[in-house]
Design a protein around this motif. Structure first.
Motif, PDB file in Angstrom:
ATOM      1  N   PHE A  36       0.840  -1.189   0.000  1.00 54.26           N
ATOM      2  CA  PHE A  36       0.000   0.000   0.000  1.00 54.26           C
ATOM      3  C   PHE A  36       0.880   1.246   0.000  1.00 54.26           C
ATOM      4  O   PHE A  36       1.818   1.358   0.805  1.00 54.26           O
ATOM      5  N   ASP A  37       0.571   2.174  -0.892  1.00 56.32           N
ATOM      6  CA  ASP A  37       1.163   3.509  -0.890  1.00 56.32           C
ATOM      7  C   ASP A  37       0.102   4.440  -0.313  1.00 56.32           C
ATOM      8  O   ASP A  37      -0.978   4.585  -0.895  1.00 56.32           O
ATOM      9  N   LEU A  38       0.369   5.048   0.841  1.00 55.33           N
ATOM     10  CA  LEU A  38      -0.648   5.780   1.579  1.00 55.33           C
ATOM     11  C   LEU A  38      -0.192   7.188   1.940  1.00 55.33           C
ATOM     12  O   LEU A  38       0.998   7.500   1.911  1.00 55.33           O
ATOM     13  N   VAL A  39      -1.157   8.016   2.321  1.00 55.60           N
ATOM     14  CA  VAL A  39      -0.895   9.283   2.974  1.00 55.60           C
ATOM     15  C   VAL A  39      -1.732   9.318   4.238  1.00 55.60           C
ATOM     16  O   VAL A  39      -2.958   9.159   4.188  1.00 55.60           O
ATOM     17  N   LEU A  40      -1.067   9.482   5.374  1.00 56.03           N
ATOM     18  CA  LEU A  40      -1.743   9.600   6.664  1.00 56.03           C
ATOM     19  C   LEU A  40      -1.802  11.066   7.050  1.00 56.03           C
ATOM     20  O   LEU A  40      -0.852  11.821   6.816  1.00 56.03           O
ATOM     21  N   CYS A  41      -2.902  11.481   7.663  1.00 53.96           N
ATOM     22  CA  CYS A  41      -2.974  12.873   8.090  1.00 53.96           C
ATOM     23  C   CYS A  41      -3.798  13.007   9.362  1.00 53.96           C
ATOM     24  O   CYS A  41      -4.563  12.114   9.739  1.00 53.96           O
ATOM     25  N   ASP A  42      -3.601  14.139  10.023  1.00 58.23           N
ATOM     26  CA  ASP A  42      -4.450  14.580  11.121  1.00 58.23           C
ATOM     27  C   ASP A  42      -4.548  16.094  11.016  1.00 58.23           C
ATOM     28  O   ASP A  42      -4.149  16.673   9.998  1.00 58.23           O
ATOM     29  N   ALA A  43      -5.073  16.744  12.020  1.00 59.40           N
ATOM     30  CA  ALA A  43      -5.275  18.189  11.942  1.00 59.40           C
ATOM     31  C   ALA A  43      -3.964  18.964  11.904  1.00 59.40           C
ATOM     32  O   ALA A  43      -3.955  20.147  11.562  1.00 59.40           O
ATOM     33  N   SER A  44      -2.838  18.309  12.233  1.00 52.23           N
ATOM     34  CA  SER A  44      -1.555  19.010  12.286  1.00 52.23           C
ATOM     35  C   SER A  44      -0.731  18.884  11.014  1.00 52.23           C
ATOM     36  O   SER A  44       0.230  19.617  10.821  1.00 52.23           O
ATOM     37  N   GLY A  45      -1.073  17.931  10.150  1.00 50.56           N
ATOM     38  CA  GLY A  45      -0.280  17.745   8.940  1.00 50.56           C
ATOM     39  C   GLY A  45      -0.493  16.373   8.331  1.00 50.56           C
ATOM     40  O   GLY A  45      -1.436  15.653   8.678  1.00 50.56           O
ATOM     41  N   LEU A  47       1.722  12.817   6.281  1.00 49.53           N
ATOM     42  CA  LEU A  47       2.971  12.130   5.960  1.00 49.53           C
ATOM     43  C   LEU A  47       2.694  11.005   4.971  1.00 49.53           C
ATOM     44  O   LEU A  47       1.687  10.291   5.105  1.00 49.53           O
ATOM     45  N   PRO A  48       3.588  10.790   3.996  1.00 46.75           N
ATOM     46  CA  PRO A  48       3.462   9.609   3.144  1.00 46.75           C
ATOM     47  C   PRO A  48       3.832   8.368   3.939  1.00 46.75           C
ATOM     48  O   PRO A  48       4.606   8.437   4.911  1.00 46.75           O
ATOM     49  N   ALA A  49       3.289   7.244   3.543  1.00 49.11           N
ATOM     50  CA  ALA A  49       3.544   6.001   4.278  1.00 49.11           C
ATOM     51  C   ALA A  49       3.531   4.813   3.316  1.00 49.11           C
ATOM     52  O   ALA A  49       2.942   4.869   2.241  1.00 49.11           O
ATOM     53  N   LYS A  50       4.191   3.729   3.732  1.00 51.47           N
ATOM     54  CA  LYS A  50       4.195   2.478   2.995  1.00 51.47           C
ATOM     55  C   LYS A  50       3.837   1.338   3.952  1.00 51.47           C
ATOM     56  O   LYS A  50       4.292   1.305   5.098  1.00 51.47           O
ATOM     57  N   TYR A  51       3.012   0.437   3.447  1.00 53.80           N
ATOM     58  CA  TYR A  51       2.697  -0.794   4.182  1.00 53.80           C
ATOM     59  C   TYR A  51       3.097  -1.944   3.264  1.00 53.80           C
ATOM     60  O   TYR A  51       2.406  -2.255   2.297  1.00 53.80           O
ATOM     61  N   TRP A  52       4.223  -2.551   3.577  1.00 50.63           N
ATOM     62  CA  TRP A  52       4.843  -3.485   2.652  1.00 50.63           C
ATOM     63  C   TRP A  52       4.260  -4.895   2.734  1.00 50.63           C
ATOM     64  O   TRP A  52       4.365  -5.662   1.769  1.00 50.63           O
TER      65      TRP A  52
END
Length: 318
Positions: A36-45, A47-52
């Motif tokens: 999975f190629d993901l983008v995680l976020c919350d109210a502060s910003g 980050l890109p993420a990977k789940y291999w």
């Protein structure tokens, strides 16, 4: 729970986040493996993420714009932070978290922003300009209450477009007092209308753009807004060659300044010059503010800001 802005390299963490973007991809290895190629976020910003280690049963388990609980570690990839996810699951009712808790919003409520915009429209003294602006705003009034101004670069959050307009109106009011040769009605109208078709250009949910509409991809907000002005003039039985109609269309068509930035023409009225720089000033200062607010107080430098010539910003400690 650790906010995204507080995460730094080598931090191991567990927390709840909004799954802003999600795409199933395959590695270049032999045999290829799903990840999975993901983008995680919350109210502060964000980050890109990977789940291999995507399991077969997980491929259809996650969807964008949903909440997930994540365990991971922050790593550097091409000198930028990226999360390596070790565990991920969907949020359940028992977790006691709400989607709205993870959505960034304008610092001023949307009702107040719309009230300011309405007051400014009423203050336009030229009835033709005022009626054209009202016609165009009415097309997107409901969406204007929550739409962002862009997908990524500036005011990319809930009610970001209305906030951008109001901040520009404040700058415009100052400039019109300092430079009284400027036509205040045209400045007000140009500011309100310059991005007014963005809600029809983008597809957004809770201030997060998920895609561009067919109109957005094939026509774009600049051409759409110019067309709305023509439509308004026809409905209001105003001459299409009037100074008001041509002047407003020129403001919209030139506000990006250069052809490579999307403008069919360059600014050739004083008001068009002013509009371009008011827009650019507010957008770029918002990029700076966003970059600093998304950076941990422990960090002296932000990540490079694409809209600011890809330069990182230094946090002054005066």
């Amino acid at each position: 729970m650790t906010l995204i802005k507080e995460l730094t390299t080598n931090d191991e963490f567990v927390g709840f986040y909004l799954l802003k973007e999600l795409e199933l991809k395959q590695t270049n290895t032999s045999p290829a493996k799903d990840y999975f190629d993901l983008v995680l976020c919350d109210a502060s910003g964000q980050l890109p993420a990977k789940y291999w280690d995507v399991k077969e049963t997980e491929k259809d388990s996650f969807s964008p714009m949903t909440l997930v609980k994540v365990q991971g570690i922050v790593q550097l990839y091409r000198e930028k932070p990226q999360v390596k996810i070790t565990r991920i699951r969907n949020v359940s009712n028992e977790d006691g978290v709400s989607l709205t808790d993870f959505i960034r919003a304008a610092p001023i409520g949307s009702a107040e922003l719309l009230e300011v915009i309405s007051r400014v429209i009423e203050s336009i003294s030229d009835p033709a300009i005022r009626d054209i602006v009202s016609f165009c705003v009415d097309k997107v009034r409901e969406k204007l209450a929550h739409y962002p101004a862009a997908k990524m670069h500036h005011h990319a959050y809930f009610a970001g477009l209305a906030y951008h307009i109001v901040r520009m109106l404040e700058i415009g009011e100052f400039l019109c007092k300092q430079r009284p040769f400027l036509n205040a009605d045209m400045i007000k109208a140009g500011i309100i209308l310059h991005d007014i078709a963005k809600p029809e250009e983008m597809i957004a949910q809770l201030g997060v753009v998920t895609d561009y509409s067919v109109q957005g991809k094939l026509i774009g907000h600049i051409a759409m807004a110019a067309g709305w002005i023509t439509e308004a003039a026809l409905r209001l039985e105003l001459p299409l060659d009037s100074q008001q109609v041509i002047g407003l269309q020129h403001l919209i068509l030139s506000h990006h300044n250069l052809g490579e930035w999307g403008s069919p023409v360059q600014p050739q009225t004083a008001e068009a010059v002013a509009l371009h720089y008011i827009d650019a000033l507010d957008a770029k200062l918002q990029m700076a503010e966003d970059a600093l607010s998304a950076t941990s107080d422990k960090e002296l430098w932000t990540q490079p800001v694409r809209g600011l010539e890809n330069k990182a910003l230094y946090r002054m400690s005066l």
